[in-house]
Write a protein that holds these residues in place. Structure first.
Motif, PDB file in Angstrom:
ATOM      1  N   ARG A  26      53.451  15.548 -20.123  1.00 48.57           N
ATOM      2  CA  ARG A  26      53.631  15.129 -21.860  1.00 48.57           C
ATOM      3  C   ARG A  26      55.001  14.775 -21.919  1.00 48.57           C
ATOM      4  O   ARG A  26      55.955  15.012 -22.195  1.00 48.57           O
ATOM      5  N   THR A  27      55.502  13.300 -21.146  1.00 49.55           N
ATOM      6  CA  THR A  27      56.488  12.800 -21.380  1.00 49.55           C
ATOM      7  C   THR A  27      57.054  11.544 -22.369  1.00 49.55           C
ATOM      8  O   THR A  27      57.355  10.889 -22.285  1.00 49.55           O
ATOM      9  N   THR A  29      57.506  12.693 -25.668  1.00 47.95           N
ATOM     10  CA  THR A  29      58.658  13.017 -26.465  1.00 47.95           C
ATOM     11  C   THR A  29      60.117  13.061 -25.822  1.00 47.95           C
ATOM     12  O   THR A  29      60.339  11.896 -24.303  1.00 47.95           O
ATOM     13  N   THR A  30      60.920  12.611 -26.556  1.00 47.21           N
ATOM     14  CA  THR A  30      62.234  12.182 -26.275  1.00 47.21           C
ATOM     15  C   THR A  30      63.137  12.963 -25.155  1.00 47.21           C
ATOM     16  O   THR A  30      63.084  14.149 -26.225  1.00 47.21           O
ATOM     17  N   TYR A  31      63.129  13.144 -24.095  1.00 49.38           N
ATOM     18  CA  TYR A  31      63.502  14.306 -23.616  1.00 49.38           C
ATOM     19  C   TYR A  31      64.743  13.880 -23.179  1.00 49.38           C
ATOM     20  O   TYR A  31      65.189  13.338 -22.369  1.00 49.38           O
ATOM     21  N   TRP A  52      67.979  10.636 -24.250  1.00 44.74           N
ATOM     22  CA  TRP A  52      67.099  10.187 -24.000  1.00 44.74           C
ATOM     23  C   TRP A  52      66.855   8.798 -23.992  1.00 44.74           C
ATOM     24  O   TRP A  52      67.111   7.954 -23.318  1.00 44.74           O
ATOM     25  N   ALA A  98      64.989  18.954 -21.826  1.00 41.75           N
ATOM     26  CA  ALA A  98      64.976  19.482 -23.405  1.00 41.75           C
ATOM     27  C   ALA A  98      64.976  18.303 -23.869  1.00 41.75           C
ATOM     28  O   ALA A  98      64.630  17.508 -24.406  1.00 41.75           O
ATOM     29  N   LYS A  99      63.772  18.904 -25.173  1.00 36.54           N
ATOM     30  CA  LYS A  99      63.080  18.465 -26.097  1.00 36.54           C
ATOM     31  C   LYS A  99      64.500  17.905 -26.806  1.00 36.54           C
ATOM     32  O   LYS A  99      65.429  19.133 -27.160  1.00 36.54           O
ATOM     33  N   GLY A 100      64.917  16.779 -27.110  1.00 38.28           N
ATOM     34  CA  GLY A 100      66.176  15.864 -27.949  1.00 38.28           C
ATOM     35  C   GLY A 100      65.592  15.489 -29.355  1.00 38.28           C
ATOM     36  O   GLY A 100      64.849  14.986 -29.809  1.00 38.28           O
ATOM     37  N   SER A 105      71.632  13.474 -28.131  1.00 39.80           N
ATOM     38  CA  SER A 105      71.664  14.709 -27.786  1.00 39.80           C
ATOM     39  C   SER A 105      71.157  15.114 -25.938  1.00 39.80           C
ATOM     40  O   SER A 105      70.676  14.045 -25.481  1.00 39.80           O
ATOM     41  N   ASP A 114      63.954  23.184 -22.072  1.00 40.18           N
ATOM     42  CA  ASP A 114      62.461  23.667 -21.770  1.00 40.18           C
ATOM     43  C   ASP A 114      61.840  23.361 -20.614  1.00 40.18           C
ATOM     44  O   ASP A 114      60.735  24.315 -20.330  1.00 40.18           O
ATOM     45  N   TYR A 115      62.776  23.161 -19.273  1.00 41.74           N
ATOM     46  CA  TYR A 115      61.218  22.950 -18.088  1.00 41.74           C
ATOM     47  C   TYR A 115      62.402  22.553 -17.580  1.00 41.74           C
ATOM     48  O   TYR A 115      63.677  21.677 -17.331  1.00 41.74           O
TER      49      TYR A 115
END
Length: 126
Positions: A26-27, A29-31, A52, A98-100, A105, A114-115
């Motif tokens: 699930r890429t 999302t802005t990580y 990101w 990590a979710k930004g 961020s 997160d991962y």
């Protein structure tokens, strides 16, 4: 999200290596993505991260301008270019995401991650 790091190996002091980390799953999302490392007998430490958007970067002090993070969002890949390597850089390098909260961020603490990827070993000989 799964992270697959590669590019580690054995290099002489003063040499260079480029690590890669490919994200899958699930890429959308802005990580924020970046790197930590863990030397033998030491705790894991932050190396650097990039937002990101690519606008923001943050590095540990010991990088001293030797390492550069970049990313290719079209390939879901983050890179760590390491130059002027020293024996003290010998460690397992871990990719992290990590979710930004925003396009600016970054992260620098393990608690923000997160991962994690599986790690790739870098050995620098003197």
């Amino acid at each position: 999200v799964q992270l697959q790091a590669s590019g580690g190996g054995l290099v002489q002091a003063g040499g260079s290596l480029r690590l890669s980390c490919v994200a899958s799953g699930r890429t959308g999302t802005t990580y924020v993505m970046g790197w930590f490392r863990q030397a033998p007998g030491k705790e894991r430490e932050f190396v650097g991260s990039m937002s990101w958007s690519g606008v923001s970067t943050y590095y540990a002090d010991f990088v001293k301008g030797r390492f550069t993070i970049s990313r290719d969002n079209a390939k879901n890949t983050v890179y760590l270019q390491m130059n002027s390597l020293e024996p003290e850089d010998t460690a397992v390098y871990y990719c992290a995401a990590a979710k930004g909260l925003s396009s600016f961020s970054i992260f620098h603490r393990e608690s923000e991650i997160d991962y994690w990827g599986q790690g790739t070993l870098v050995t620098v000989s003197s």
